[in-house]
Design an enzyme around this catalytic site. Structure first.
Site: not given
Ligand code: GLN
Length: 535
Positions: A13, A506, A504, A188, A381, A70, A379
Site C-alpha cells: 500500500g 467510471e 460502468h 532509513t 445502482g 492498478d 449497474c
Molecule cells: N449484482 C448486479 C448484477 O449482477 C450488479 C452488478 C454490478 O453492479 N457490477 O447484475
C-alpha cells in the site's frame, strides 16, 4: 525491448501503482510508446471473484478482463486501453503450466518452478512486449519483497535482466521511509533491510523511491545511497502529494526521466507537460464546490470505489469545481433514515452485489427521485432505482431483483442465457459492448452520439416484461443494446437529472476526458445547488 521492473518493500500500500503509472507517464511524455503490466502473486485466476473489501475495486477492461485496480491507474495515467493479459497472476501462470503438463507437452520431464514457471512468466511478459510494440514495458510486481508468493516472479525478473542485458532492464524499488518522533527524523533502516532482501534474490535496484510524509532530506538520500549502493541521483523522494496526478511532475523535477533515459540508453523528445499542468491547476483552483453522497456498502474502504472517485476527480478539474465526497453506508440509511443524505447536491449509487444494504440504496434512490436531487445509478445502482420505481410508482410493493429475493414482480432478472450457469467466476456479461442511444434524449445530449461503447460487469438486467409499464409512467429507456432487448440507460422524464446506466462509465474516465455521465451529474449538481441557495 526495454523493461522497467517496479518492486516494493517494507509494507504494502505504498502507492507502487502510482509510481509505476508515473514512471510510464514520464517516458510517454518523451514520445515513447509505453505499456504496463501488473503481476499479482495470488493464486486467484483473476480479480473477478474477489471481495472489494480485500483488494479494493475489481477493475474491468475492454475485453472483459476483471483485473486489479492498478490497471485502472495505468489506463488513466497513460490514456491507453489494456487487455487482461496485462494482469499476470500466479493462478494464470500455474494453470497454463499444469494444462501443458496434462497434454504431455513437457515430454516426461519433471515440471518445476525453475525453469518452467519462470519461463511461463517471462513468456507472458515478452508476448505483451511484442504484441503492443511498446518501446518500454513497465512491470509492477505486486506484494512485498520477501513474500513467499512473489519469489518465482522476482526470480523471473532476475533472469529477464540476465537475458536482455543490463541496459534493457531497469529495477526500481519503492520503500517506506518513516519518521518517528516529533522532530521528524527520517528512518532509513527499513529501506536498508528491504534492499538487502532484494539483493539476496540477486536483484540490485537501479533506483529507490522513498515514500515519506515530507520530502526526503539530503542526509536521508545520502544514507540510502550509501547503504543500498544506489547513486545519489537515483534516490527519489515521493512525499505525500495533494493529488496522485502530481506525482509524475514531482518525479520529473528530480530528474527521474533523464536518469532512466540515460541509463537505459533511450532517446526521446523534450517532455511537454502543458496539458497535465493545466489539469492540475484547474483541480487545485476550484471556483465552485458541491457535495456528492456516494451510497454503497463498501464505503469504509475507499479503494472499493476508486474508479468513481477518480472519475469525479477528472470532472472536478474539467468543471473547476471542488467535489466533496460524502461516503454513506447504505446499511446506516436502513437504521437511521435518509437524513444522512441531507445537504448533498447529488447522489451516486455505484455497482454492487448481494442483499446486504440494498434497502438503504432503494431508499436513497427514492429520496433523490422525490426531492429532485441529481441522481446517477450505476449497474447495481441502476437496478436499485428501477426496483424503487416499480415499488413506489408502479405500486408493486414486492418488486425486487431475483439476485436478492423471490418475488412475484421480478423487475430485475437474470439474462436468459445466464439461467443455466452455476459457476460464479467469469460468467458475467463483461467488457465493452455497443449501446444505441435515442436521438433527442438526455443521454444523447450528454454523449452527443447515437452509438457509444462502455464497459459492463453484470449478470442481471431489467426484465423486458415490465418495460412498457415503466415507460408509460415516465421511466424512459434511452439507451439499449444493439438487439434492443437489454436496457442500458434510463432517464426519468419529470426530474432534472435522474439517470441510471447498466454499464460502468467510471472505467473509461480519463483525466483529460472525464466520464460524460459523471460530468453531467456534477453540472446538474451545480445547478441544483444554485437553485437551492437562491430559493
Ligand atoms: N449484482 C448486479 C448484477 O449482477 C450488479 C452488478 C454490478 O453492479 N457490477 O447484475
Amino acid at each position: 525491448m526495454k523493461y522497467i521492473v517496479v518492486t516494493g518493500g517494507v509494507i504494502s500500500g505504498l502507492g507502487k501503482g502510482i509510481t509505476t503509472s508515473s514512471l510510464g507517464k514520464i517516458l510517454q511524455s518523451r514520445g515513447l510508446k509505453v505499456t504496463a503490466i501488473k503481476i499479482d502473486p495470488y493464486l486467484n485466476y483473476d480479480a473477478g471473484t474477489m471481495n472489494p473489501y480485500q483488494h479494493g475495486e475489481v477493475f474491468v477492461l475492454d475485453d472483459g478482463g476483471e483485473v486489479d485496480l492498478d490497471l485502472g491507474n495505468y489506463e488513466r495515467f497513460l490514456d491507453v486501453n489494456l487487455s487482461s493479459e496485462h494482469n499476470i497472476t500466479t493462478g494464470k501462470v500455474y494453470l497454463t503450466v499444469i494444462q501443458r503438463e496434462r497434454k504431455g507437452e513437457y515430454l516426461g520431464k519433471t515440471v518445476q518452478i525453475i525453469p518452467h514457471i519462470t519461463e511461463e512468466i517471462k513468456r507472458r511478459i515478452k508476448k505483451i512486449a511484442i504484441e503492443t510494440m511498446a518501446d518500454v514495458v513497465i512491470i509492477e510486481v505486486g506484494g512485498t519483497v520477501g513474500d513467499i508468493e512473489s519469489m518465482p516472479f522476482l526470480e523471473a525478473m532476475r533472469q529477464l535482466r540476465m537475458e536482455e542485458g543490463e541496459k534493457n532492464v531497469f529495477f526500481v524499488h519503492t520503500t517506506l521511509v518513516p519518521s518517528l518522533d516529533v522532530v521528524g527524523e527520517q528512518k532509513t533502516k527499513p529501506t536498508q533491510h528491504s534492499v538487502k532482501e532484494l539483493r539476496s534474490l540477486g536483484i540490485q535496484p537501479d533506483m529507490i523511491v522513498g515514500r515519506s510524509k515530507e520530502p526526503l532530506t539530503e542526509e536521508t538520500r545520502r544514507k540510502i545511497s550509501l547503504f543500498c549502493d544506489v547513486p545519489y541521483e537515483a534516490v527519489i523522494s515521493a512525499p505525500d502529494a495533494k493529488s496522485i496526478y502530481e506525482v509524475p511532475l514531482i518525479f520529473e523535477r528530480q530528474g527521474v526521466g533523464e536518469y532512466i533515459m540515460g541509463k537505459m540508453q533511450m532517446w526521446g523528445e523534450r517532455p511537454d507537460w502543458k496539458d497535465w499542468e493545466r489539469y492540475l491547476h484547474r483541480l487545485y483552483n476550484p471556483k465552485n464546490e458541491v457535495t456528492v453522497g456516494i451510497v454503497g456498502k463498501y464505503v469504509h474502504l475507499k479503494d472499493s470505489y476508486i474508479s468513481h472517485r477518480e472519475a469525479l476527480t477528472h470532472v472536478a478539474s474539467y468543471l473547476q469545481t471542488k467535489i466533496n465526497l460524502r461516503w454513506i453506508d447504505s446499511e446506516e440509511i436502513e437504521e437511521k433514515g435518509t437524513s444522512l443524505l441531507e445537504g448533498v447536491d447529488a447522489i451516486l449509487i455505484p455497482g454492487g452485489f448481494g442483499k446486504r444494504g440494498t434497502e438503504g440504496k432503494i431508499r436513497a434512490a427514492q429520496y433523490a427521485r422525490e426531492n429532485k436531487i441529481p441522481f446517477l445509478g450505476v449497474c447495481f445502482g441502476f437496478q436499485m432505482a428501477v426496483i424503487e420505481f416499480a415499488r413506489n410508482v408502479l405500486g408493486y410493493e414486492d418488486a425486487h431483483s431475483t439476485e436478492l429475493a423471490k418475488t412475484n414482480h421480478p423487475v430485475i432478472d437474470l439474462l436468459p442465457e445466464q439461467r443455466e450457469i452455476d459457476k460464479l467466476g467469469g460468467t458475467m456479461r463483461l467488457g465493452t459492448h455497443k449501446i444505441i442511444i435515442e436521438k433527442g434524449s438526455k443521454a444523447y445530449e450528454i454523449y452527443k452520439s447515437l452509438e457509444i461503447y462502455e464497459r459492463h460487469r453484470h449478470r442481471y438486467e431489467v426484465n423486458p416484461d415490465y418495460i412498457e409499464e415503466f415507460e408509460s409512467h415516465g421511466l424512459h429507456f434511452s439507451g439499449k443494446d444493439e438487439s434492443g432487448t437489454r436496457m442500458e440507460i434510463f432517464e426519468l422524464r419529470e426530474h432534472p437529472f435522474f439517470i441510471g446506466s447498466q454499464f460502468h462509465p467510471e472505467f473509461k474516465s480519463r483525466p483529460l476526458r472525464p466520464s460524460p455521465l459523471h460530468t453531467a451529474l456534477i453540472k446538474s449538481a451545480l445547478e441544483y445547488k444554485k437553485y437551492k441557495t437562491s430559493s
